[in-house]
Every structure is written in C-alpha cells, then in structure tokens.
Design a protein around this motif. Structure first.
Motif, PDB file in Angstrom:
ATOM      1  N   ASP A  19     -28.785 -20.839   7.619  1.00 16.75           N
ATOM      2  CA  ASP A  19     -28.841 -20.197   6.387  1.00 16.75           C
ATOM      3  C   ASP A  19     -29.543 -21.299   5.220  1.00 16.75           C
ATOM      4  O   ASP A  19     -30.151 -20.973   4.531  1.00 16.75           O
ATOM      5  N   VAL A  20     -28.760 -22.692   5.364  1.00 14.75           N
ATOM      6  CA  VAL A  20     -29.462 -23.701   4.499  1.00 14.75           C
ATOM      7  C   VAL A  20     -31.022 -23.711   4.511  1.00 14.75           C
ATOM      8  O   VAL A  20     -31.760 -24.090   3.597  1.00 14.75           O
ATOM      9  N   ILE A  21     -31.518 -23.762   6.048  1.00 15.51           N
ATOM     10  CA  ILE A  21     -32.809 -23.970   6.308  1.00 15.51           C
ATOM     11  C   ILE A  21     -33.599 -22.850   5.918  1.00 15.51           C
ATOM     12  O   ILE A  21     -34.768 -23.187   5.283  1.00 15.51           O
ATOM     13  N   LEU A  22     -33.146 -21.630   5.918  1.00 15.43           N
ATOM     14  CA  LEU A  22     -33.990 -20.286   5.537  1.00 15.43           C
ATOM     15  C   LEU A  22     -33.991 -20.379   4.005  1.00 15.43           C
ATOM     16  O   LEU A  22     -35.034 -20.237   3.274  1.00 15.43           O
ATOM     17  N   LEU A  23     -33.029 -20.637   3.224  1.00 14.94           N
ATOM     18  CA  LEU A  23     -33.001 -20.606   1.600  1.00 14.94           C
ATOM     19  C   LEU A  23     -33.929 -21.906   1.283  1.00 14.94           C
ATOM     20  O   LEU A  23     -34.746 -21.768   0.538  1.00 14.94           O
ATOM     21  N   ALA A  24     -33.908 -23.020   1.968  1.00 12.32           N
ATOM     22  CA  ALA A  24     -34.871 -23.991   1.554  1.00 12.32           C
ATOM     23  C   ALA A  24     -36.159 -23.643   1.540  1.00 12.32           C
ATOM     24  O   ALA A  24     -37.031 -23.888   1.036  1.00 12.32           O
ATOM     25  N   ALA A  25     -36.649 -22.943   2.872  1.00 11.59           N
ATOM     26  CA  ALA A  25     -38.065 -22.468   3.304  1.00 11.59           C
ATOM     27  C   ALA A  25     -38.427 -21.473   2.094  1.00 11.59           C
ATOM     28  O   ALA A  25     -39.451 -21.529   1.735  1.00 11.59           O
ATOM     29  N   ALA A  26     -37.365 -20.449   1.801  1.00 11.14           N
ATOM     30  CA  ALA A  26     -37.679 -19.440   1.144  1.00 11.14           C
ATOM     31  C   ALA A  26     -38.158 -20.068  -0.578  1.00 11.14           C
ATOM     32  O   ALA A  26     -39.111 -19.916  -1.213  1.00 11.14           O
ATOM     33  N   VAL A  27     -37.439 -21.076  -0.984  1.00 11.30           N
ATOM     34  CA  VAL A  27     -37.716 -21.766  -2.539  1.00 11.30           C
ATOM     35  C   VAL A  27     -38.862 -22.474  -1.874  1.00 11.30           C
ATOM     36  O   VAL A  27     -39.694 -22.617  -3.206  1.00 11.30           O
ATOM     37  N   ILE A  28     -39.110 -23.282  -1.228  1.00  6.58           N
ATOM     38  CA  ILE A  28     -40.193 -24.125  -0.951  1.00  6.58           C
ATOM     39  C   ILE A  28     -41.452 -23.475  -0.909  1.00  6.58           C
ATOM     40  O   ILE A  28     -42.548 -23.571  -1.678  1.00  6.58           O
ATOM     41  N   ASP A  29     -41.420 -22.099  -0.268  1.00  8.40           N
ATOM     42  CA  ASP A  29     -42.733 -21.040  -0.237  1.00  8.40           C
ATOM     43  C   ASP A  29     -42.806 -20.706  -1.510  1.00  8.40           C
ATOM     44  O   ASP A  29     -43.973 -20.632  -1.976  1.00  8.40           O
ATOM     45  N   MET A  30     -41.942 -20.407  -2.313  1.00 11.85           N
ATOM     46  CA  MET A  30     -42.129 -19.620  -3.773  1.00 11.85           C
ATOM     47  C   MET A  30     -42.543 -20.756  -4.746  1.00 11.85           C
ATOM     48  O   MET A  30     -43.264 -20.518  -5.542  1.00 11.85           O
ATOM     49  N   ALA A  74     -26.203 -10.812  -2.233  1.00 14.52           N
ATOM     50  CA  ALA A  74     -27.739 -10.998  -2.087  1.00 14.52           C
ATOM     51  C   ALA A  74     -28.185 -10.974  -3.660  1.00 14.52           C
ATOM     52  O   ALA A  74     -29.431 -11.578  -3.705  1.00 14.52           O
ATOM     53  N   TRP A  75     -27.504 -10.271  -4.602  1.00 13.23           N
ATOM     54  CA  TRP A  75     -28.144 -10.504  -5.992  1.00 13.23           C
ATOM     55  C   TRP A  75     -27.673 -11.673  -6.534  1.00 13.23           C
ATOM     56  O   TRP A  75     -28.916 -12.346  -7.094  1.00 13.23           O
ATOM     57  N   MET A  76     -26.752 -12.482  -5.929  1.00 11.24           N
ATOM     58  CA  MET A  76     -26.479 -13.759  -6.395  1.00 11.24           C
ATOM     59  C   MET A  76     -27.616 -15.080  -6.003  1.00 11.24           C
ATOM     60  O   MET A  76     -27.977 -15.681  -6.550  1.00 11.24           O
ATOM     61  N   ILE A  77     -27.817 -14.646  -4.746  1.00  7.15           N
ATOM     62  CA  ILE A  77     -28.830 -15.411  -3.933  1.00  7.15           C
ATOM     63  C   ILE A  77     -30.286 -15.284  -4.600  1.00  7.15           C
ATOM     64  O   ILE A  77     -31.019 -15.846  -4.864  1.00  7.15           O
ATOM     65  N   GLY A  78     -30.641 -13.779  -4.931  1.00  6.70           N
ATOM     66  CA  GLY A  78     -31.792 -13.555  -5.706  1.00  6.70           C
ATOM     67  C   GLY A  78     -31.959 -14.228  -6.998  1.00  6.70           C
ATOM     68  O   GLY A  78     -32.817 -14.739  -7.307  1.00  6.70           O
ATOM     69  N   LEU A  79     -30.890 -14.233  -7.731  1.00  7.31           N
ATOM     70  CA  LEU A  79     -30.900 -15.038  -9.155  1.00  7.31           C
ATOM     71  C   LEU A  79     -30.897 -16.210  -8.911  1.00  7.31           C
ATOM     72  O   LEU A  79     -31.497 -16.973  -9.822  1.00  7.31           O
ATOM     73  N   ALA A  80     -30.300 -16.976  -7.731  1.00  2.77           N
ATOM     74  CA  ALA A  80     -30.451 -18.404  -7.569  1.00  2.77           C
ATOM     75  C   ALA A  80     -32.016 -18.782  -7.119  1.00  2.77           C
ATOM     76  O   ALA A  80     -32.220 -19.902  -7.822  1.00  2.77           O
ATOM     77  N   LEU A  81     -32.472 -17.879  -6.503  1.00  2.00           N
ATOM     78  CA  LEU A  81     -34.117 -17.998  -6.081  1.00  2.00           C
ATOM     79  C   LEU A  81     -34.804 -18.192  -7.403  1.00  2.00           C
ATOM     80  O   LEU A  81     -35.711 -18.973  -7.495  1.00  2.00           O
ATOM     81  N   VAL A  82     -34.648 -17.169  -8.351  1.00  2.00           N
ATOM     82  CA  VAL A  82     -35.282 -17.190  -9.478  1.00  2.00           C
ATOM     83  C   VAL A  82     -35.032 -18.462 -10.161  1.00  2.00           C
ATOM     84  O   VAL A  82     -36.077 -19.146 -10.912  1.00  2.00           O
TER      85      VAL A  82
END
Length: 184
Positions: free
Chosen positions: A47-58, A131-139
């Motif tokens: 999960d950490v890897i996936l979150l990091a990849a999404a942040v890096i990509d964006m 999912a909302w919290m993760i989305g807000l964290a990504l933003v």
C-alpha cells in the motif's frame, strides 16, 4: 508513464496474493511461523508503494484520472478490508492444509443475516470515507489543485458502489431468508 501506475496497481494486487499465499504456506505447510509473520506483516508495504507511486506520478505532472482513482480505491479497500481478507484466507488455509476447524460462515438467514449484511455495508461506507481521506491526502501531497481536482470528483463517483452495495442489507431486511430449525 501512463501505464506505470496501472502496472503498479496490478503488481500490488498480485503481490498481495503472492505474499498471502507464501505467508500461509510458510505457516501451515513448512512450519516457519516467524517467516510467515514477516511475509504477512509486509503486505501493507504494498500500500505504501502504491501511494508513493501515485504521488510521484502526479507530482511529475500527470493529471488525476481513472488510474489514480483505482489506486485510491485499492488503498481504501486494503486498509479497511485487508485484515478481514487475511483472516478469511488464514481460516480457509488452516482448514484445508492443517486440519483446522471449518472457517466461520455468515449466518444462514433471519435477523442474524440481515445484521451481518448491515455491518458489512457499514464497513463499505468506512472504506468510502477512507477513499475520500486518501484522495484529499493526494491532493495535499501533490499541491496542485487544478490537476488533482478531478480526482475528488471521481472518488465521489465511488458512492455508486456504496449505493449498489446497500441493496444486499436492504434485501436481507425486507425479505429475510428463513432459517431451518434443527430437529431435536
């Protein structure tokens, strides 16, 4: 770079089942409890890897799209239902390969089954909130609201899943399956 996030999502899903299978095999087939614990405790690292990849990509300039929403949904499911999935697989594996007791089953019907379905649906609502919290964290982590704004709109679209899932507890409440009484 467009396909990298999808590949990472698929790799994380495959990795989840591989780590789970190896962890349970280590425990019940090979008798290596410590290795089993390490493998099973490493599942959240995916999960950490996936979150990091999404942040890096964006952060690299990718606009929010379906790939990122899939990452958010996967993370939310994993955080809310991951432990339950591990327990379910452990009970099945223990029964099948180590002569353990049969895994617990949901209630057959009646109010107990309706209650079971409502509790499961509430966990789906919790996953939606996560999912909302993760989305807000990504933003917040990406720091570019114009590129990340569509992400929150798509996360909002996940509400359809919550509403569709509502059909199960409602149906078990309105039309409960009769439970057969055991003969004395």
């Amino acid at each position: 770079m467009d396909k990298v996030i999808l590949a990472i999502i698929v790799a994380c899903e495959v990795g989840f089942w591989v780590l789970l299978a190896l962890g349970l095999a280590s425990r019940y087939l090979w008798g290596h409890r410590r290795l089993s614990n390490v493998l099973l405790l490493s599942v959240p690292l995916l999960d950490v890897i996936l979150l990091a990849a999404a942040v890096i990509d964006m952060r690299a300039g990718a606009p929010a799209d379906l790939r990122h929403v899939l990452a958010v949904a996967y993370l939310a499911y994993s955080l809310v239902f991951g432990h339950r999935t591990l327990r379910w697989a452990d009970a099945k594996f223990h029964h099948r390969f180590a002569d353990g007791p049969p895994p617990p089953r949901p209630p057959a019907g009646g109010t107990a089954r309706a209650r079971y379905e409502w509790v499961l649906w509430l966990w789906i609502v919790v996953a939606y909130g996560v999912a909302w919290m993760i989305g807000l964290a990504l933003v917040w982590l990406v720091g570019d609201p114009t590129r990340t704004e569509p992400l929150l709109g798509m996360v909002g679209g996940l509400s359809k899943i919550v509403l569709i899932a509502l059909l199960w507890p409602v149906s078990y409440t309105l039309w409960p399956k009769k439970v057969e009484q055991a003969e004395s």
